[in-house]
Design a protein around this motif. Structure first.
Motif, mmCIF file in Angstrom:
data_model
loop_
_atom_site.group_PDB
_atom_site.id
_atom_site.type_symbol
_atom_site.label_atom_id
_atom_site.label_comp_id
_atom_site.label_asym_id
_atom_site.label_seq_id
_atom_site.Cartn_x
_atom_site.Cartn_y
_atom_site.Cartn_z
ATOM 1 N N ASP A 1 0.841 -1.193 0.000
ATOM 2 C CA ASP A 1 0.000 0.000 0.000
ATOM 3 C C ASP A 1 0.876 1.243 0.000
ATOM 4 O O ASP A 1 1.894 1.310 0.702
ATOM 5 N N GLU A 2 0.452 2.249 -0.766
ATOM 6 C CA GLU A 2 1.139 3.530 -0.746
ATOM 7 C C GLU A 2 0.758 4.265 0.539
ATOM 8 O O GLU A 2 -0.414 4.308 0.910
ATOM 9 N N VAL A 3 1.746 4.846 1.219
ATOM 10 C CA VAL A 3 1.472 5.510 2.484
ATOM 11 C C VAL A 3 1.400 7.026 2.321
ATOM 12 O O VAL A 3 1.953 7.596 1.382
ATOM 13 N N SER A 4 0.727 7.636 3.262
ATOM 14 C CA SER A 4 0.585 9.094 3.305
ATOM 15 C C SER A 4 1.866 9.727 3.864
ATOM 16 O O SER A 4 2.748 9.040 4.386
ATOM 17 N N ARG A 5 1.930 11.023 3.775
ATOM 18 C CA ARG A 5 3.060 11.768 4.350
ATOM 19 C C ARG A 5 3.177 11.451 5.842
ATOM 20 O O ARG A 5 4.264 11.211 6.357
ATOM 21 N N GLU A 6 2.048 11.443 6.525
ATOM 22 C CA GLU A 6 2.042 11.189 7.971
ATOM 23 C C GLU A 6 2.573 9.798 8.312
ATOM 24 O O GLU A 6 3.262 9.623 9.316
ATOM 25 N N ALA A 7 2.274 8.809 7.482
ATOM 26 C CA ALA A 7 2.685 7.428 7.757
ATOM 27 C C ALA A 7 4.094 7.104 7.271
ATOM 28 O O ALA A 7 4.648 6.076 7.640
ATOM 29 N N SER A 8 4.691 7.972 6.467
ATOM 30 C CA SER A 8 6.016 7.710 5.908
ATOM 31 C C SER A 8 7.105 7.994 6.946
ATOM 32 O O SER A 8 7.368 9.156 7.277
ATOM 33 N N VAL A 9 7.728 6.954 7.443
ATOM 34 C CA VAL A 9 8.801 7.106 8.429
ATOM 35 C C VAL A 9 9.990 7.838 7.812
ATOM 36 O O VAL A 9 10.658 8.634 8.471
ATOM 37 N N SER A 10 10.250 7.617 6.523
ATOM 38 C CA SER A 10 11.373 8.282 5.853
ATOM 39 C C SER A 10 11.060 9.738 5.532
ATOM 40 O O SER A 10 11.970 10.528 5.266
#
Length: 133
Positions: free
Chosen positions: A111-120
């Protein structure tokens, strides 16, 4: 044109024909009737793939970000959106091409993640996050 370059063009046209244009008659010319499907979530064969796509919303779209080929193998990194799931999918598809048709397929999907979910802090596809599109 080299065989890998021809295979890349074939795969790009095949994906656009099936996933974006939904032209199943034309798509049959790209996928072998003996197509081998290694995906855990797609039923076997060409019919399994086509029936899966037929069952997805008309809003389904595939975008290619990267394509590479060597010999009879093509790897395509893309994004599937509009499939009715909560998040777009980032997918690496690996296909074997023989005699001008797709004969075998493997994939890796997340799944593609949102800005908020992106740890990097970086997007998974292109230059932006899904909420920015």
């Amino acid at each position: 044109m080299s065989a890998p370059e021809q295979n890349k063009r074939l795969v790009l046209e095949a994906f656009d024909t099936l996933f974006n244009r939904r032209d199943y008659a034309r798509a049959e010319t790209y996928w072998s009737p003996h197509y081998i499907q290694h995906s855990a979530h797609i039923p076997p064969g060409r019919d399994g793939l086509f029936n899966l796509v037929k069952g997805l919303p008309d809003t389904l779209r595939h975008e290619t970000e990267l394509i590479m080929a060597e010999g009879d193998m093509v790897m395509l990194r893309g994004r599937f959106s509009g499939h009715g799931q909560p998040a777009p999918w980032i997918v690496v598809d690996t296909l074997r091409v023989r005699d001008g048709v797709l004969v075998e397929h493997w994939d890796v999907i997340e799944d593609e993640v949102s800005r908020e979910a992106s740890v990097s802090g970086l997007p998974m596809f292109g230059d932006g996050f899904p909420e920015d599109r």
